[in-house]
Design an enzyme around this catalytic site. Structure first.
Site, PDB file in Angstrom:
ATOM      1  N   ASN A 208      -3.896  -4.087  -9.696  1.00 47.46           N
ATOM      2  CA  ASN A 208      -3.114  -5.324  -9.670  1.00 47.46           C
ATOM      3  C   ASN A 208      -4.065  -6.521  -9.740  1.00 47.46           C
ATOM      4  OD1 ASN A 208      -3.910  -6.092  -6.855  1.00 47.46           O
ATOM      5  ND2 ASN A 208      -2.859  -4.168  -6.404  1.00 47.46           N
ATOM      6  N   ASP A 277       0.858   0.858  -4.714  1.00 50.03           N
ATOM      7  CA  ASP A 277       1.885   1.686  -4.071  1.00 50.03           C
ATOM      8  C   ASP A 277       1.974   3.070  -4.691  1.00 50.03           C
ATOM      9  OD1 ASP A 277       2.695  -0.173  -2.211  1.00 50.03           O
ATOM     10  OD2 ASP A 277       4.054  -1.163  -3.615  1.00 50.03           O
ATOM     11  N   LYS A 287     -10.927  11.933 -20.829  1.00 50.40           N
ATOM     12  CA  LYS A 287     -10.129  10.811 -21.337  1.00 50.40           C
ATOM     13  C   LYS A 287      -8.837  11.336 -21.991  1.00 50.40           C
ATOM     14  CE  LYS A 287     -10.277   6.988 -24.526  1.00 50.40           C
ATOM     15  NZ  LYS A 287     -10.693   6.674 -25.882  1.00 50.40           N
ATOM     16  N   LYS A 336       9.289  -5.886   6.254  1.00 48.01           N
ATOM     17  CA  LYS A 336       7.982  -5.222   6.376  1.00 48.01           C
ATOM     18  C   LYS A 336       7.419  -5.376   7.799  1.00 48.01           C
ATOM     19  CE  LYS A 336       6.963  -5.913   1.523  1.00 48.01           C
ATOM     20  NZ  LYS A 336       6.214  -6.629   0.491  1.00 48.01           N
ATOM     21  N   LYS A 340       6.796  -1.888   9.672  1.00 50.31           N
ATOM     22  CA  LYS A 340       5.397  -1.472   9.879  1.00 50.31           C
ATOM     23  C   LYS A 340       4.905  -1.793  11.289  1.00 50.31           C
ATOM     24  CE  LYS A 340       4.536  -2.074   4.934  1.00 50.31           C
ATOM     25  NZ  LYS A 340       3.576  -1.901   3.858  1.00 50.31           N
TER      26      LYS A 340
HETATM   27  N1  CTP Z   1       0.001  -1.930   2.486  1.00 50.13           N
HETATM   28  C1  CTP Z   1      -0.735  -0.843   2.887  1.00 50.13           C
HETATM   29  N2  CTP Z   1      -0.677   0.334   2.198  1.00 50.13           N
HETATM   30  C2  CTP Z   1       0.119   0.444   1.105  1.00 50.13           C
HETATM   31  C3  CTP Z   1       0.887  -0.676   0.695  1.00 50.13           C
HETATM   32  C4  CTP Z   1       0.794  -1.835   1.388  1.00 50.13           C
HETATM   33  O1  CTP Z   1      -1.470  -0.936   3.883  1.00 50.13           O
HETATM   34  N3  CTP Z   1       0.158   1.582   0.443  1.00 50.13           N
HETATM   35  C5  CTP Z   1      -0.067  -3.167   3.272  1.00 50.13           C
HETATM   36  C6  CTP Z   1      -0.677  -4.346   2.529  1.00 50.13           C
HETATM   37  O2  CTP Z   1      -2.080  -4.428   2.754  1.00 50.13           O
HETATM   38  C7  CTP Z   1       0.046  -5.538   3.156  1.00 50.13           C
HETATM   39  C8  CTP Z   1       1.405  -4.979   3.526  1.00 50.13           C
HETATM   40  O3  CTP Z   1       1.248  -3.552   3.575  1.00 50.13           O
HETATM   41  O4  CTP Z   1      -0.550  -5.983   4.338  1.00 50.13           O
HETATM   42  C9  CTP Z   1       2.509  -5.313   2.573  1.00 50.13           C
HETATM   43  O5  CTP Z   1       2.093  -4.984   1.250  1.00 50.13           O
HETATM   44  P1  CTP Z   1       3.020  -5.327   0.010  1.00 50.13           P
HETATM   45  O6  CTP Z   1       2.344  -4.838  -1.219  1.00 50.13           O
HETATM   46  O7  CTP Z   1       3.477  -6.747   0.082  1.00 50.13           O
HETATM   47  O8  CTP Z   1       4.328  -4.486   0.310  1.00 50.13           O
HETATM   48  P2  CTP Z   1       4.672  -2.959   0.286  1.00 50.13           P
HETATM   49  O9  CTP Z   1       4.743  -2.468   1.685  1.00 50.13           O
HETATM   50  O10 CTP Z   1       3.763  -2.228  -0.628  1.00 50.13           O
HETATM   51  O11 CTP Z   1       6.156  -2.998  -0.291  1.00 50.13           O
HETATM   52  P3  CTP Z   1       6.663  -3.459  -1.754  1.00 50.13           P
HETATM   53  O12 CTP Z   1       5.559  -3.072  -2.716  1.00 50.13           O
HETATM   54  O13 CTP Z   1       7.906  -2.694  -1.933  1.00 50.13           O
HETATM   55  O14 CTP Z   1       6.894  -4.948  -1.712  1.00 50.13           O
END
Ligand code: CTP
Length: 409
Positions: A208, A277, A287, A336, A340
């Protein structure tokens, strides 16, 4: 950041004297008032005019200069200083100070000041390793002098070894720390930053746009305020701030491992990383070749949610998450925070041009456990970091938080 802070910079006679010019620029850019004191040997390497031009102040080098004595007096430099830095500091200078000598303006100023003194030694690697030198440095360290040790590099004498003056950026960082209130001393912050990369094959990955700037700003600010900082970062183009304990990772699983290994040591966790995610369900060993059809399908599996896992192991720690959203920012962030088990979540709309990924500014809303909400205006990421650390500090100490509402003016 250093607006109006009074720094005396001593320059001694080593080839690294030219790098002290860069340091003056850093201080002046940060708003500090810099007075430069040069030894006779330093003036063989760089002219006072260089430092005068960069600092905007006359350069001092005579113990009893009639004009300067009339204007400020040689002890006034020592009295006015909030921080005295010597960069480069030769073995001779360190030896003289360790022996309590005051035979020129710089050593007199060092002996006379009550400000913290930071020395950045630079010398031949054999001189550095010499037990006599090491005893002098140890003696000064025991007396409360601060050091930024030299690094390994190619030295002017042609040797390769430890003796090269630390980078001006490192000396600057240590200077800022010495001028900052150490109000986070005793805390260990585990901070994650940057993106993760999930490999598809040896040449491709999913990731990302996260630049790591927000997480690095928090790490830098926390270190300046006296915290021990453990920075676990995905791949970024940034230099880890000086003084932080850095661990570079690539994938979400590696980040999870690195975080879990450091969990027991930490009192505060700030998860600013943008963790992928999903990752490819399998990584191709070679490759992946272009197929015959015009479309293809990737099978993905979820990565571990590190923050959710930490929420289950929270104990007495303070757990701070980030929420990167492009719509319904507060609703998603609130969900969240609860799911969490966080104390605080920092929500930002990453679709805005001046906030979120890659840019130097951020506009965030803080949502606390218990329902409190703080909406901040657009701020530089370092300012966001300091404000966030103010809140973290208050939460850790059970102190009242500032009035909620719109902040950041
Ligand atoms: N985070 C994490 N591990 C993951 C995904 C996210 O520790 N696999 C943590 C990120 O570092 C951040 C928080 O969770 O502090 C929220 O991350 P974000 O990307 O905004 O949300 P997600 O929980 O991944 O949900 P979504 O992608 O559905 O918005």
């Amino acid at each position: 950041m250093l607006t109006g802070r009074r720094i005396v910079l001593g320059v001694t006679g080593g080839i690294a004297a030219y790098r002290a010019a860069e340091l003056v620029r850093w201080y002046v850019k940060a708003g500090a008032e810099v007075q430069v004191v040069m030894t006779d040997a330093a003036r063989q390497f760089v002219t006072p005019l260089t430092f005068q031009t960069l600092s905007g102040n006359p350069v001092h080098y005579e113990l009893f200069n009639l004009i300067q004595e009339r204007d400020i007096g040689h002890i006034a430099l020592a009295d006015r200083a909030e921080l005295l830095v010597v960069a480069p500091a030769t073995a001779n200078l360190v030896g003289k100070v360790a022996g309590g000598l005051a035979d020129d303006l710089l050593t007199t100023t060092i002996l006379a000041t009550r400000a913290p003194v930071l020395l950045a030694p630079a010398m031949n690697s054999n001189m550095w390793a010499n037990p006599l030198y090491q005893q002098n440095q140890a003696r000064l360290a025991a007396a409360g002098f601060h050091f930024v040790d030299p690094v390994v590099g190619l030295l002017a004498c042609g040797w390769e070894g430890q003796g090269k003056m630390a980078e001006p950026a490192t000396i600057f960082e240590e200077s800022v720390r010495l001028l900052s209130p150490q109000d986070l001393a005793g805390e260990t912050l585990l901070i994650t930053a940057g993106p993760t990369r999930e490999e598809l094959d040896p040449v491709r990955f999913l990731s990302n746009y996260s630049s790591g700037k927000m997480g690095y700003a928090i790490a830098r600010a926390a270190r300046r305020r006296g915290a021990r900082v453990l920075l676990v970062s995905g791949p970024t183009a940034l230099e880890p701030p000086a003084g932080v304990e850095y661990c570079g990772v690539t994938s979400a699983e590696q980040m999870r491992q690195a975080v879990l290994e450091r969990l027991a040591e930490s009192s505060v966790i700030v998860k600013a990383a943008a963790v992928a995610d999903y990752r490819p369900a399998s990584r191709a060993g070679q490759k992946i070749k272009k197929g015959v059809g015009s479309r293809t399908t990737l099978e993905l599996e979820q990565t571990p949610d590190i923050l959710a896992e930490l929420g289950g192991k929270k104990a007495q720690r303070l757990l701070v998450g980030f929420a990167a959203e492009t719509e319904q920012v507060l609703e998603h962030a609130r969900r969240k925070l609860e799911a969490k088990n966080l104390d605080l979540i920092v929500a930002n709309d990453v679709s805005a041009a001046d906030a979120g990924f890659e840019v130097d500014t951020n506009r965030v809303t803080l949502l606390y456990r218990g329902g409190r909400v703080e909406e901040w205006l657009l701020l530089d990421k370092l300012a966001v970091a300091h404000r966030l650390l103010d809140r973290i500090r208050a939460l850790r100490r059970g102190e009242p938080l500032p009035e909620p509402g719109c902040a950041g003016q």
